[in-house]
Write an enzyme that holds these catalytic residues in place. Structure first.
Site, PDB file in Angstrom:
ATOM      1  N   ARG A 233       0.866  -1.173   0.000  1.00  0.00           N
ATOM      2  CA  ARG A 233       0.000   0.000   0.000  1.00  0.00           C
ATOM      3  C   ARG A 233       0.904   1.225   0.000  1.00  0.00           C
ATOM      4  NH1 ARG A 233      -3.765  -2.716  -1.493  1.00  0.00           N
ATOM      5  NH2 ARG A 233      -5.742  -3.018  -0.393  1.00  0.00           N
ATOM      6  N   GLU A 262      -3.484   7.896  -4.104  1.00  0.00           N
ATOM      7  CA  GLU A 262      -3.600   7.099  -5.328  1.00  0.00           C
ATOM      8  C   GLU A 262      -4.797   7.595  -6.121  1.00  0.00           C
ATOM      9  OE1 GLU A 262      -2.378   2.916  -4.776  1.00  0.00           O
ATOM     10  OE2 GLU A 262      -4.330   2.511  -5.695  1.00  0.00           O
ATOM     11  N   HIS A 281      -2.042   0.226  -9.592  1.00  0.00           N
ATOM     12  CA  HIS A 281      -2.657  -0.742  -8.670  1.00  0.00           C
ATOM     13  C   HIS A 281      -3.176  -1.963  -9.448  1.00  0.00           C
ATOM     14  CE1 HIS A 281      -4.569  -0.920  -4.439  1.00  0.00           C
ATOM     15  NE2 HIS A 281      -4.529  -2.145  -4.917  1.00  0.00           N
TER      16      HIS A 281
END
Ligand code: DGY
Length: 314
Positions: A233, A262, A281
């Site tokens: 993460r 993000e 991602h």
């Protein structure tokens, strides 16, 4: 007589998921604004693209029976708040380990062997002839990989690295001697992993302990030829420190599948660096894994809606 549909709130649910939910479920579009009719009506929540779900949101869904998360990481959901309200939370562990480990190797190879820079160069007018002195990367075979977080995904990364003849070190909250025997990996202290590894791969969950785990001090311990990979993460890495380490070539390169925030703002200085490979991602973004994630999300939701134990609960 038409039976009433079961109202479930979800964020941007794709057609495949909606289809699997079936006609008896009504999908309400995500709306967490004050006085939201969706919140007042929903009895279930599906979190697809990591919307934030905290206690105050749960309190505004008076009939909430279940939160079903598409994905294994639940750092965007306040699990303690759900527990204290006895709302079960489901996730999708296991099914994405292989695809996330595959993607870790993709970033490892891409950063080490100039895949992205090479792609841009090969398409450009500057590529006029083969020159053996250009874009010389780091040999992957025989280089040491350090895995931070030897969980399900970390173990799959270790298996793949072994096929590349890489010695594998790991650091974990708890030493795992069974994994050491099975995978031939070596447990080392965190700082030793940073000092000894050619590649440092972050495969840990985001917790209070792992937030900003990698910052200026940690970059100073890494080899100048070292490469950092973050498949965990974004907040596990201090991005200002990462920029400084990459820009000054304190470390050689980084591969990021996740960032904080993000996405990064389009003007973020990290995006201007050629020794960074970044993907949006994509860890679990493969056809079979996505299909299974959707199935598990729907199975958890259905179980929670009917008051049964979730097949995969956090
Ligand atoms: C996960 O499963 O946690 C992935 O990051 C996708 O959400």
């Amino acid at each position: 007589m038409a039976t009433e549909k079961i109202p479930v709130m979800g964020d941007g649910l794709p057609a495949a998921l909606r289809e699997m939910l079936g006609p008896e479920i009504e999908v309400l579009e995500w709306d967490d604004s004050p006085g939201s009719p969706a919140l007042a009506k929903a009895v279930g929540i599906v979190t697809y693209g990591h919307p934030h779900v905290d206690g105050s949101l749960m309190d505004r869904v008076p009939n909430l029976r279940v939160i079903s998360n598409h994905g294994v990481g639940v750092d965007h959901i306040n699990i303690e708040a759900a527990r204290s309200r006895t709302i079960p939370v489901g996730n999708t562990p296991g099914c994405l380990d292989a695809s996330t480990a595959d993607m870790t190797m993709a970033l490892l190879l891409a950063t080490a062997r100039n895949v992205v820079v090479g792609d841009h160069f090969a398409r450009s007018a500057e590529f006029t002839h083969y020159d053996p002195s250009q874009l010389i990367g780091y040999e992957v075979s025989g280089s040491t990989l350090g895995i931070v977080g030897l969980g399900r995904i970390g173990k799959q990364v270790a298996r793949r690295a072994k096929a590349f003849d890489m010695p594998v070190l790991y650091y974990n909250r708890r030493r795992d001697e069974a994994a050491e025997r099975e995978l031939g990996v070596t447990y080392v202290a965190f700082d030793d992993l940073l000092r000894q590894s050619d590649f440092v791969s972050l495969n840990c969950p985001l917790t209070i302990e792992t937030t900003n785990l990698i910052g200026t001090r940690e970059f100073s311990l890494m080899k100048p030829t070292g490469i950092l990979l973050n498949m965990a993460r974004g907040p596990v890495v201090d991005h200002d420190a990462l920029y400084a380490a990459l820009h000054s070539r304190r470390i050689a390169a980084a591969g990021l599948d996740v960032t904080a925030p993000e996405p990064l703002p389009r003007q973020h200085p990290l995006l201007g660096l050629s020794n960074l490979v970044i993907t949006p991602h994509l860890g679990s973004a493969s056809n079979r894994t996505r299909h299974r994630m959707i199935q598990m999300t729907v199975e958890n939701l259905r179980a929670g809606l009917t008051g049964q134990a979730l097949p995969w609960s956090v």
